[in-house]
Design an enzyme around this catalytic site. Structure first.
Site, mmCIF file in Angstrom:
data_model
loop_
_atom_site.group_PDB
_atom_site.id
_atom_site.type_symbol
_atom_site.label_atom_id
_atom_site.label_comp_id
_atom_site.label_asym_id
_atom_site.label_seq_id
_atom_site.Cartn_x
_atom_site.Cartn_y
_atom_site.Cartn_z
ATOM 1 N N PRO A 17 0.790 -1.225 0.000
ATOM 2 C CA PRO A 17 0.000 0.000 0.000
ATOM 3 C C PRO A 17 0.827 1.282 0.000
ATOM 4 O O PRO A 17 1.852 1.372 0.664
ATOM 5 C CB PRO A 17 -0.820 -0.104 1.286
ATOM 6 C CG PRO A 17 -0.134 -1.107 2.126
ATOM 7 C CD PRO A 17 0.522 -2.061 1.176
ATOM 8 N N ASN A 18 0.328 2.230 -0.765
ATOM 9 C CA ASN A 18 0.853 3.598 -0.857
ATOM 10 C C ASN A 18 2.165 3.714 -1.629
ATOM 11 O O ASN A 18 2.645 4.823 -1.854
ATOM 12 C CB ASN A 18 1.002 4.228 0.545
ATOM 13 C CG ASN A 18 -0.319 4.271 1.279
ATOM 14 O OD1 ASN A 18 -1.306 4.748 0.732
ATOM 15 N ND2 ASN A 18 -0.368 3.728 2.476
ATOM 16 N N ARG A 25 5.268 11.060 -2.383
ATOM 17 C CA ARG A 25 4.930 10.729 -1.001
ATOM 18 C C ARG A 25 6.141 10.909 -0.084
ATOM 19 O O ARG A 25 7.156 10.236 -0.278
ATOM 20 C CB ARG A 25 4.476 9.262 -0.976
ATOM 21 C CG ARG A 25 4.241 8.696 0.381
ATOM 22 C CD ARG A 25 4.069 7.188 0.331
ATOM 23 N NE ARG A 25 3.806 6.698 1.660
ATOM 24 C CZ ARG A 25 4.103 5.482 2.090
ATOM 25 N NH1 ARG A 25 4.637 4.611 1.252
ATOM 26 N NH2 ARG A 25 3.859 5.132 3.323
ATOM 27 N N TYR A 30 11.268 8.671 1.453
ATOM 28 C CA TYR A 30 11.201 7.688 0.365
ATOM 29 C C TYR A 30 11.879 8.120 -0.936
ATOM 30 O O TYR A 30 11.907 7.346 -1.892
ATOM 31 C CB TYR A 30 9.729 7.332 0.097
ATOM 32 C CG TYR A 30 9.013 6.820 1.335
ATOM 33 C CD1 TYR A 30 9.530 5.736 2.039
ATOM 34 C CD2 TYR A 30 7.856 7.439 1.807
ATOM 35 C CE1 TYR A 30 8.905 5.274 3.190
ATOM 36 C CE2 TYR A 30 7.216 6.972 2.957
ATOM 37 C CZ TYR A 30 7.744 5.900 3.641
ATOM 38 O OH TYR A 30 7.126 5.433 4.783
ATOM 39 N N ASN A 81 8.257 -5.292 -0.664
ATOM 40 C CA ASN A 81 8.113 -4.145 0.224
ATOM 41 C C ASN A 81 6.625 -4.084 0.536
ATOM 42 O O ASN A 81 5.825 -3.608 -0.279
ATOM 43 C CB ASN A 81 8.582 -2.851 -0.452
ATOM 44 C CG ASN A 81 8.486 -1.673 0.510
ATOM 45 O OD1 ASN A 81 7.914 -1.794 1.611
ATOM 46 N ND2 ASN A 81 9.026 -0.534 0.115
ATOM 47 N N ALA A 84 3.091 -0.559 4.927
ATOM 48 C CA ALA A 84 2.592 -0.624 6.308
ATOM 49 C C ALA A 84 2.130 -2.030 6.697
ATOM 50 O O ALA A 84 2.120 -2.368 7.889
ATOM 51 C CB ALA A 84 1.454 0.376 6.487
ATOM 52 N N GLU A 105 13.016 -9.134 2.086
ATOM 53 C CA GLU A 105 12.173 -7.995 2.476
ATOM 54 C C GLU A 105 12.966 -6.712 2.243
ATOM 55 O O GLU A 105 14.128 -6.634 2.647
ATOM 56 C CB GLU A 105 11.819 -8.143 3.960
ATOM 57 C CG GLU A 105 11.056 -6.958 4.517
ATOM 58 C CD GLU A 105 10.773 -7.111 6.019
ATOM 59 O OE1 GLU A 105 10.995 -8.204 6.593
ATOM 60 O OE2 GLU A 105 10.325 -6.117 6.607
ATOM 61 N N HIS A 107 12.920 -2.244 2.285
ATOM 62 C CA HIS A 107 12.290 -0.963 2.633
ATOM 63 C C HIS A 107 13.179 0.159 2.129
ATOM 64 O O HIS A 107 14.407 0.079 2.237
ATOM 65 C CB HIS A 107 12.116 -0.826 4.148
ATOM 66 C CG HIS A 107 11.240 -1.895 4.714
ATOM 67 N ND1 HIS A 107 9.872 -1.869 4.590
ATOM 68 C CD2 HIS A 107 11.537 -3.043 5.352
ATOM 69 C CE1 HIS A 107 9.371 -2.954 5.144
ATOM 70 N NE2 HIS A 107 10.359 -3.691 5.611
ATOM 71 N N ARG A 114 12.912 4.976 12.692
ATOM 72 C CA ARG A 114 11.633 5.692 12.663
ATOM 73 C C ARG A 114 10.768 5.315 13.870
ATOM 74 O O ARG A 114 11.291 4.826 14.870
ATOM 75 C CB ARG A 114 10.942 5.416 11.314
ATOM 76 C CG ARG A 114 11.826 5.863 10.139
ATOM 77 C CD ARG A 114 11.145 5.663 8.811
ATOM 78 N NE ARG A 114 9.913 6.432 8.710
ATOM 79 C CZ ARG A 114 8.985 6.251 7.769
ATOM 80 N NH1 ARG A 114 9.181 5.317 6.843
ATOM 81 N NH2 ARG A 114 7.896 6.986 7.748
HETATM 82 C C1 DQA Z 1 8.242 1.353 3.967
HETATM 83 C C2 DQA Z 1 8.283 1.575 5.484
HETATM 84 C C3 DQA Z 1 6.916 1.340 6.097
HETATM 85 O O1 DQA Z 1 6.965 1.568 7.492
HETATM 86 C C4 DQA Z 1 5.898 2.278 5.486
HETATM 87 O O2 DQA Z 1 4.612 2.028 6.010
HETATM 88 C C5 DQA Z 1 5.887 2.241 4.007
HETATM 89 C C6 DQA Z 1 7.164 2.189 3.295
HETATM 90 C C7 DQA Z 1 9.597 1.698 3.295
HETATM 91 O O3 DQA Z 1 9.784 1.297 2.153
HETATM 92 O O4 DQA Z 1 10.428 2.383 3.885
HETATM 93 O O5 DQA Z 1 4.856 2.314 3.366
HETATM 94 O O6 DQA Z 1 7.988 -0.026 3.724
#
Ligand code: DQA
Length: 153
Positions: A17-18, A25, A30, A81, A84, A105, A107, A114
């Site tokens: 998501p997102n 964003r 990011y 990735n 959240a 995994e 990020h 964070r």
């Molecule tokens: C994320 C880190 C997560 O905590 C966050 O909710 C994201 C992006 C990252 O790529 O740093 O959506 O996965």
């Protein structure tokens, strides 16, 4: 003389998501690269490494789970990735564990620098490893990691 086709390693890059909003964003966390740019970079890198990647993003947990189930049949590895959902989704973790797909995994941000709620990942314990904090480069490093892992197997 018969010719033998060599099957390329097939890797799914899954974004949760997102992450479709990358580029606009919270760029301080990011960066400015869009997801389309990251996907294009991964396709180029994969070509150079002699493997194949398919990239998929969804904002929906069930769609991500369906993609993991399909990948269990069709792919040899997963880069994820989960956004959240990393911190909330037992269902995504169970999907990955269920299909037994070697998983890295990734990020963009360093989740350990964070908020406390980002420090826990449901996916990390069932992944080969985690790459966190290198921006768009986390995906490239993730690809190198999964390819080396699969080639050594
Ligand atoms: C994320 C880190 C997560 O905590 C966050 O909710 C994201 C992006 C990252 O790529 O740093 O959506 O996965």
């Amino acid at each position: 003389m018969g010719s033998k086709t060599i099957d390329l390693l097939n890797i799914l890059v899954l974004n949760g998501p997102n992450l479709n909003l990358l580029g606009q964003r919270e760029p301080s966390f990011y960066g400015l690269a869009t997801l389309a740019e990251i996907d294009a970079m991964l396709v180029r890198e994969a070509e150079a490494l002699g493997v194949k990647v398919e990239c998929y993003q969804s904002n929906h947990e069930g769609a991500l789970i369906d993609a993991i189930h399909r990948a269990g049949e069709e792919k040899q590895g997963l880069i994820i990735n989960a956004g959240a959902y990393t911190h909330t989704s037992v269902a995504l973790r169970d999907a990955i564990a269920g299909v037994k797909l070697p998983t890295v995994e990734v990020h963009l941000s360093n989740i350990y620098q964070r908020e406390e709620f980002r420090h826990h990942s449901y996916i990390a314990p069932i992944a080969i490893g985690q790459i966190s904090g290198f921006g768009a480069n986390s995906y490239r490093l993730g690809l190198l990691a999964i390819v080396e892992y699969l080639q050594q197997k």
